[in-house]
Design a protein around this motif. Sequence first.
Motif, short mmCIF file in Angstrom:
data_model
loop_
_atom_site.label_atom_id
_atom_site.label_comp_id
_atom_site.label_asym_id
_atom_site.label_seq_id
_atom_site.Cartn_x
_atom_site.Cartn_y
_atom_site.Cartn_z
N ASP A 12 35.19 43.77 36.84
CA ASP A 12 33.57 44.27 37.84
C ASP A 12 33.09 45.47 37.29
O ASP A 12 33.25 47.02 37.13
CB ASP A 12 34.51 44.98 39.07
CG ASP A 12 33.50 44.72 40.60
OD1 ASP A 12 33.18 44.11 40.59
OD2 ASP A 12 33.42 46.93 40.82
N ARG A 18 39.35 45.92 37.54
CA ARG A 18 39.34 44.24 36.61
C ARG A 18 38.90 43.25 38.20
O ARG A 18 38.88 44.20 39.03
CB ARG A 18 40.92 44.18 36.49
CG ARG A 18 41.87 44.68 35.14
CD ARG A 18 42.76 44.31 35.19
NE ARG A 18 44.49 44.90 34.69
CZ ARG A 18 45.01 44.52 33.50
NH1 ARG A 18 44.34 42.57 33.66
NH2 ARG A 18 45.38 44.67 32.51
N ASN A 19 38.06 42.60 37.80
CA ASN A 19 38.20 42.33 38.53
C ASN A 19 39.06 40.61 39.35
O ASN A 19 40.37 41.31 39.05
CB ASN A 19 36.33 40.95 38.20
CG ASN A 19 37.09 39.57 36.92
OD1 ASN A 19 38.08 39.89 37.40
ND2 ASN A 19 36.37 39.73 36.71
N ARG A 20 38.22 40.21 40.52
CA ARG A 20 39.07 39.46 40.73
C ARG A 20 40.16 38.81 40.28
O ARG A 20 41.28 38.07 40.13
CB ARG A 20 38.99 38.89 42.27
CG ARG A 20 39.76 37.82 43.00
CD ARG A 20 39.00 36.94 44.64
NE ARG A 20 39.78 36.24 45.25
CZ ARG A 20 40.13 36.83 46.23
NH1 ARG A 20 40.05 37.90 46.78
NH2 ARG A 20 41.09 35.62 46.79
N ARG A 86 39.76 44.85 41.81
CA ARG A 86 39.13 44.98 42.96
C ARG A 86 39.08 43.04 43.44
O ARG A 86 39.00 41.69 42.57
CB ARG A 86 36.89 44.62 42.60
CG ARG A 86 36.08 45.23 43.85
CD ARG A 86 34.88 44.94 43.62
NE ARG A 86 34.69 45.57 44.81
CZ ARG A 86 32.51 45.46 44.30
NH1 ARG A 86 32.13 45.50 43.64
NH2 ARG A 86 32.17 45.90 45.77
#
Length: 203
Positions: A12, A18-20, A86
């Motif tokens: 992110d 980390r992103n989703r 996130r």
Amino acid sequence: ERKALFQAASIDELTGVRNRRSGKKALVQSVWAAQRAALPLVVGFYDVNSLKQINDQYGHLEGDRALQLTARAVTSQLDSADYAFRLSGDEFCLVFWNSDEVAARAKIEAAKAALSALAEENGLPYQPDFCYGLVQVPLDEGLGADELLARADEQMYRQKRLLHIQRAEERVAVGETDESVEAFTYDKDRLYDALVQSTDDYV
């Protein structure tokens, strides 16, 4: 270059966690590995408080700053095998590897203290904070990642609901009123229908 691009696509940009997509993939792998090795695993969920008010009063750049500082405070307390990702705007997931709920809670409370210190260091005109929920992964139930996230989310919202009640009681105690409420006009029949519908959706 391929590895660098993959790494960039997994993070992110705003908060550095980390992103989703990559986070949920990692969570699935962590749950599977913990159950296979019979190791304790805790899934957490946290939500930044009053982000809308921060955005409205101080601007969206300040809201982004609150998200960044919160993420920095939380990740500063994680062990090397722990991680955060996130999920959406102000909602984040935490994974505590080989940890029980007591140890995970201690890390999050330390993160809250770290966030308070960061706010003071940066001279913020508000105090960023967050609510959280924790769920210890039951090794014998075979729960999936989505179910664990839902349980942690439920625990977090219980804490957030108590916070809203507390703030409302504090406002009543000091005699504060909200002028926007006094100015609100409505059709009572339509309001009733809307409330019934929203309650049905919530249930």
